[in-house]
Enzyme design. Structure first.
Site, mmCIF file in Angstrom:
data_model
loop_
_atom_site.group_PDB
_atom_site.id
_atom_site.type_symbol
_atom_site.label_atom_id
_atom_site.label_comp_id
_atom_site.label_asym_id
_atom_site.label_seq_id
_atom_site.Cartn_x
_atom_site.Cartn_y
_atom_site.Cartn_z
ATOM 1 N N ASP A 1 46.659 34.531 43.262
ATOM 2 C CA ASP A 1 47.178 35.430 44.290
ATOM 3 C C ASP A 1 48.645 35.757 44.021
ATOM 4 O OD1 ASP A 1 44.712 35.193 45.577
ATOM 5 O OD2 ASP A 1 45.414 33.645 46.956
ATOM 6 N N ASN B 1 40.932 35.002 35.468
ATOM 7 C CA ASN B 1 41.419 33.792 34.805
ATOM 8 C C ASN B 1 40.496 33.484 33.624
ATOM 9 O OD1 ASN B 1 39.166 32.265 35.762
ATOM 10 N ND2 ASN B 1 40.260 31.740 37.645
ATOM 11 N N ARG B 2 40.823 32.452 32.920
ATOM 12 C CA ARG B 2 40.105 32.110 31.692
ATOM 13 C C ARG B 2 38.614 31.892 31.936
ATOM 14 N NH1 ARG B 2 43.079 27.261 28.960
ATOM 15 N NH2 ARG B 2 42.471 26.368 30.948
#
Length: 310
Positions: free
Chosen positions: A262, A194-195
């Site tokens: 997920d 993620n970021r």
């Protein structure tokens, strides 16, 4: 229109750190006289599959065949995980470690807001992990795609060897990374940070051009086929040798982002195993993420829900 393929024959092997997500739901009507904290009168308890188990649950919800390889303790939480996995019809291959306390994340929720999370965890022993590596090799011929779900709990100590084995067997390897040591993921097909996770490794960026430069440098250095960065309200970006493809976030009310990663990696794996290319798989993963962020806690996007979002 995003065409969803037949997923019934897709076979995905999931390996990694799994946990039991427990929720205590209640009402908050007063502040404690003992400290400036809310008093929650617990009215309902709920248990859900977390971590790698939630990845497997998402795969099964999309109609594919999920096999899960992980480690649990010989305790009550481990037995709860086994029961939940059986209910989801997931082929769970769990290695028991008597010295391990099964990872549990306990969340206290009041007025539909998470007030507190309490974690219980220890690391599995070297002997159990070695045994799991042997079974991983045995399971490789029977899957189409491998997902390595790293939550930093010690279950993927041998991940570098697993990547090498899977790629040698011709299996795509998708990794949900953790921490700042990405060298151990070298040679994987795809990473899905993620970021904030990517910033830990590459440092901050000021615009999309700098993000693309940093992402491509990382992809090249690690010999990855692709790097997919999930960017919350900014959508997700896929970096490959021939450039970048971006998917804007699906506009809907965001209720809870826990477990969305997920869902993304599970959807990618199922769609790749069903014959789609990465760009098409990412588009569907983006829509699946849009479904789960509208739900409370770790959740899934079912095949019917995904079809409704397309």
């Amino acid at each position: 229109m995003n065409m969803i393929p037949d997923t019934s024959r897709a076979r995905v092997l999931v390996v990694g750190d799994m946990m039991l997500d427990r929720y205590w739901f209640g009402e908050v009507s007063r502040i404690s006289p003992e400290a400036p904290v809310p008093v929650v009168k617990v009215e309902r308890l709920e248990e859900r599959l977390g971590g790698a188990a939630n990845v497997a649950r998402n795969i099964a919800a999309l109609g594919a065949q999920a096999t899960l390889l992980s480690v649990v303790g010989t305790d009550e939480a481990g037995r709860s995980l086994e029961r939940l996995l059986a209910a989801e019809k997931i082929d769970a291959r769990l290695h028991e470690d008597p010295a391990l306390a099964t990872t549990v994340k306990l969340r206290v929720v009041g007025r539909q807001q998470q007030l507190l999370r309490i974690d219980f965890e220890t690391w599995p022993t070297h002997e159990v992990l070695r045994e799991k590596l042997a079974e991983f090799a045995a399971r490789l011929p029977h899957c189409d795609v491998v997902v390595l779900s790293d939550y930093g709990k010690g279950g993927l100590t041998h991940i570098t060897e697993m990547i090498r084995m899977a790629r040698s067997a011709g299996k795509p390897v998708l990794v949900d990374p953790k921490g700042d040591d990405y060298e151990r993921y070298a040679g994987a097909t795809l990473l899905t940070p993620n970021r904030s996770e990517l910033r830990q490794v590459t440092g901050r960026w000021i615009d999309d051009a700098e993000l693309a430069e940093k992402a491509q440098k990382l992809r090249t250095r690690l010999a990855l086929d692709a790097l997919l960065v999930t960017r919350s309200e900014e959508g997700m970006s896929l970096f490959q040798a021939d450039g970048m493809k971006h998917e804007a976030a699906i506009a809907r009310e965001v209720f809870d982002v826990s477990g969305a990663g997920d869902t993304v990696i599970a959807t990618l794996a199922v769609m790749l195993a069903s014959g789609l290319d990465l760009a098409a798989a990412m588009s569907l993963a983006n829509r699946a993420a849009g479904v789960v962020v509208g739900k409370l806690g770790t959740a899934v996007a079912t095949l019917d829900e995904l079809k409704g979002a397309c």
